[in-house]
Design a protein around this motif. Structure first.
Motif, PDB file in Angstrom:
ATOM      1  N   ARG A 123      -1.313 110.610 140.338  1.00 58.18           N
ATOM      2  CA  ARG A 123      -1.075 109.223 140.738  1.00 58.18           C
ATOM      3  C   ARG A 123      -1.162 109.105 142.253  1.00 58.18           C
ATOM      4  O   ARG A 123      -0.448 109.796 142.984  1.00 58.18           O
ATOM      5  CB  ARG A 123       0.315 108.778 140.275  1.00 58.18           C
ATOM      6  CG  ARG A 123       0.626 107.309 140.537  1.00 58.18           C
ATOM      7  CD  ARG A 123       2.041 106.977 140.109  1.00 58.18           C
ATOM      8  NE  ARG A 123       2.300 107.322 138.729  1.00 58.18           N
ATOM      9  CZ  ARG A 123       1.977 106.552 137.685  1.00 58.18           C
ATOM     10  NH1 ARG A 123       1.390 105.387 137.900  1.00 58.18           N
ATOM     11  NH2 ARG A 123       2.254 106.932 136.455  1.00 58.18           N
ATOM     12  N   PRO A 124      -2.037 108.239 142.781  1.00 54.72           N
ATOM     13  CA  PRO A 124      -2.201 108.150 144.241  1.00 54.72           C
ATOM     14  C   PRO A 124      -0.913 107.692 144.919  1.00 54.72           C
ATOM     15  O   PRO A 124      -0.205 106.816 144.422  1.00 54.72           O
ATOM     16  CB  PRO A 124      -3.307 107.106 144.414  1.00 54.72           C
ATOM     17  CG  PRO A 124      -4.018 107.082 143.103  1.00 54.72           C
ATOM     18  CD  PRO A 124      -2.977 107.370 142.071  1.00 54.72           C
ATOM     19  N   GLY A 125      -0.616 108.307 146.040  1.00 52.58           N
ATOM     20  CA  GLY A 125       0.510 107.886 146.857  1.00 52.58           C
ATOM     21  C   GLY A 125       0.018 107.180 148.099  1.00 52.58           C
ATOM     22  O   GLY A 125      -1.189 107.107 148.364  1.00 52.58           O
ATOM     23  N   LEU A 126       0.935 106.676 148.886  1.00 47.22           N
ATOM     24  CA  LEU A 126       0.560 105.916 150.072  1.00 47.22           C
ATOM     25  C   LEU A 126       0.123 106.819 151.221  1.00 47.22           C
ATOM     26  O   LEU A 126      -0.280 106.334 152.267  1.00 47.22           O
ATOM     27  CB  LEU A 126       1.722 105.025 150.501  1.00 47.22           C
ATOM     28  CG  LEU A 126       2.050 103.912 149.503  1.00 47.22           C
ATOM     29  CD1 LEU A 126       3.271 103.139 149.966  1.00 47.22           C
ATOM     30  CD2 LEU A 126       0.860 102.974 149.338  1.00 47.22           C
ATOM     31  N   HIS A 160      -2.089 101.224 150.747  1.00 45.10           N
ATOM     32  CA  HIS A 160      -1.858 100.659 149.420  1.00 45.10           C
ATOM     33  C   HIS A 160      -3.182 100.283 148.755  1.00 45.10           C
ATOM     34  O   HIS A 160      -3.385 100.529 147.555  1.00 45.10           O
ATOM     35  CB  HIS A 160      -0.949  99.434 149.526  1.00 45.10           C
ATOM     36  CG  HIS A 160      -0.494  98.902 148.216  1.00 45.10           C
ATOM     37  ND1 HIS A 160      -1.069  97.804 147.621  1.00 45.10           N
ATOM     38  CD2 HIS A 160       0.471  99.328 147.359  1.00 45.10           C
ATOM     39  CE1 HIS A 160      -0.482  97.560 146.461  1.00 45.10           C
ATOM     40  NE2 HIS A 160       0.464  98.469 146.279  1.00 45.10           N
ATOM     41  N   PRO A 197      -4.345 109.489 148.447  1.00 48.03           N
ATOM     42  CA  PRO A 197      -5.039 108.930 147.287  1.00 48.03           C
ATOM     43  C   PRO A 197      -5.896 109.961 146.552  1.00 48.03           C
ATOM     44  O   PRO A 197      -6.507 109.638 145.532  1.00 48.03           O
ATOM     45  CB  PRO A 197      -5.921 107.842 147.913  1.00 48.03           C
ATOM     46  CG  PRO A 197      -6.206 108.355 149.286  1.00 48.03           C
ATOM     47  CD  PRO A 197      -4.964 109.097 149.715  1.00 48.03           C
ATOM     48  N   ARG A 228      -6.115 101.650 149.358  1.00 49.16           N
ATOM     49  CA  ARG A 228      -6.803 102.889 148.992  1.00 49.16           C
ATOM     50  C   ARG A 228      -6.234 103.473 147.708  1.00 49.16           C
ATOM     51  O   ARG A 228      -6.983 103.984 146.868  1.00 49.16           O
ATOM     52  CB  ARG A 228      -6.690 103.895 150.132  1.00 49.16           C
ATOM     53  CG  ARG A 228      -7.582 103.571 151.330  1.00 49.16           C
ATOM     54  CD  ARG A 228      -7.301 104.500 152.488  1.00 49.16           C
ATOM     55  NE  ARG A 228      -8.266 104.318 153.563  1.00 49.16           N
ATOM     56  CZ  ARG A 228      -8.086 104.728 154.813  1.00 49.16           C
ATOM     57  NH1 ARG A 228      -6.956 105.374 155.141  1.00 49.16           N
ATOM     58  NH2 ARG A 228      -9.014 104.523 155.729  1.00 49.16           N
ATOM     59  N   ALA A 229      -4.918 103.414 147.543  1.00 49.70           N
ATOM     60  CA  ALA A 229      -4.294 103.931 146.328  1.00 49.70           C
ATOM     61  C   ALA A 229      -4.735 103.130 145.105  1.00 49.70           C
ATOM     62  O   ALA A 229      -5.047 103.693 144.052  1.00 49.70           O
ATOM     63  CB  ALA A 229      -2.774 103.904 146.466  1.00 49.70           C
ATOM     64  N   ARG A 230      -4.778 101.808 145.240  1.00 52.22           N
ATOM     65  CA  ARG A 230      -5.224 100.964 144.125  1.00 52.22           C
ATOM     66  C   ARG A 230      -6.679 101.245 143.777  1.00 52.22           C
ATOM     67  O   ARG A 230      -7.050 101.330 142.602  1.00 52.22           O
ATOM     68  CB  ARG A 230      -5.040  99.482 144.473  1.00 52.22           C
ATOM     69  CG  ARG A 230      -3.592  99.012 144.484  1.00 52.22           C
ATOM     70  CD  ARG A 230      -3.493  97.574 144.971  1.00 52.22           C
ATOM     71  NE  ARG A 230      -4.244  96.680 144.113  1.00 52.22           N
ATOM     72  CZ  ARG A 230      -3.744  96.066 143.047  1.00 52.22           C
ATOM     73  NH1 ARG A 230      -2.471  96.262 142.708  1.00 52.22           N
ATOM     74  NH2 ARG A 230      -4.486  95.257 142.317  1.00 52.22           N
ATOM     75  N   SER A 268      -6.748 109.565 139.521  1.00 48.89           N
ATOM     76  CA  SER A 268      -7.533 109.593 140.759  1.00 48.89           C
ATOM     77  C   SER A 268      -8.787 110.420 140.533  1.00 48.89           C
ATOM     78  O   SER A 268      -8.785 111.643 140.706  1.00 48.89           O
ATOM     79  CB  SER A 268      -6.724 110.172 141.929  1.00 48.89           C
ATOM     80  OG  SER A 268      -7.534 110.276 143.095  1.00 48.89           O
TER      81      SER A 268
END
Length: 260
Positions: free
Chosen positions: A182-185, A47, A188, A49-51, A123
């Motif tokens: 959009r990055p996923g869990l 999470h 990213p 890393r995605a942020r 990203s």
């Protein structure tokens, strides 16, 4: 260690087997009513890393240097967004070119077959990593078909539809925009490609073709380039893109249309 004190894997063997086939979080070990500490920490790291990927800014100069190796002019433009924070709050501004960028593109306008755009999207890490390898495979395929290619464009704080404005400014028949998804869990750094035939002010998402999950663990660089080239060829033959145009790259190759 005493067997009675050793931690036990409470996950069914069936789930353990399935987990080898996917990066999805399935069959997680549990402690009481909660997931185990290990899976929880892995989730929190993913999470974070995605942020970070969403807020990370594009190193446009490094990317320009990478793309310059292809022998085409490389232009850097900005959307109408003033900052990364505004980009996340105002998607509409990310779809438009700034006035300064419109003016910078004007001298490069000329009738071409395709414009290729690289945009940070959600990203920057994705395009920083995957755009150059995809273009390295794609450009020779397009040049083999004798397509005229507009200057490569790097767009900062951009959404998908900014490709429409860039294609119109450069007077390109088609546009392909490589953009960070959009990055996923579990990813990213996933990149998407959106292709549009003759975009204009009335273009909607239904008029685009999309290739998603371009990354090392997803659709590889060479396969992505092959599919993009195939879709561009199909667009030129049929004179449209979007929901009416299907990806048939697994079928026998389409004939190469005349350059005219």
């Amino acid at each position: 260690m005493n067997d009675k004190l050793a931690p036990k894997d409470t996950v069914s063997p069936i789930w353990r087997g399935l987990r080898t086939l996917t990066a999805a979080r399935i069959g997680l070990a549990r402690t009481g009513a909660s997931i185990g500490t290990g899976p929880l920490l892995e989730f929190q790291l993913a999470h974070a890393r995605a942020r970070d990927a969403v807020h990370e800014e594009l190193d446009a100069e490094k990317l320009r240097s990478d793309l310059s190796a292809f022998g085409l002019p490389v232009l850097v433009v900005d959307s109408a967004v003033g900052s990364r924070r505004d980009y996340l709050m105002r998607p509409d501004l990310g779809r438009r070119l700034s006035p300064e960028s419109e003016a910078a593109l004007a001298p490069h306008a000329g009738q071409t077959d395709v414009a290729l755009v690289v945009a940070d999207g959600l990203s920057a890490r994705a395009v920083q990593t995957h755009a150059a390898p995809v273009l390295a495979a794609l450009l020779p395929a397009l040049q083999a078909e004798r397509l005229t290619i507009a200057p490569l464009v790097i767009a900062r704080n951009a959404r998908v539809a900014i490709g429409d404005a860039i294609a119109q400014a450069l007077r390109a028949d088609a546009v392909t925009i490589l953009i960070g998804e959009r990055p996923g869990l579990s990813a990213p750094d996933s990149m998407g490609a959106y292709l549009t035939w003759r975009p204009n002010a009335e273009t909607t998402d239904a008029d685009r073709n999309c290739l998603s999950n371009i990354r090392t663990e997803g659709i590889g660089h060479a396969d992505s380039a092959f599919k993009i080239a195939h879709l561009l060829r199909a667009m030129r033959m049929r004179r449209f893109s979007g929901v009416r145009l299907k990806d048939e790259s697994d079928l026998p190759p389409l004939p190469i249309p005349d350059a005219g």
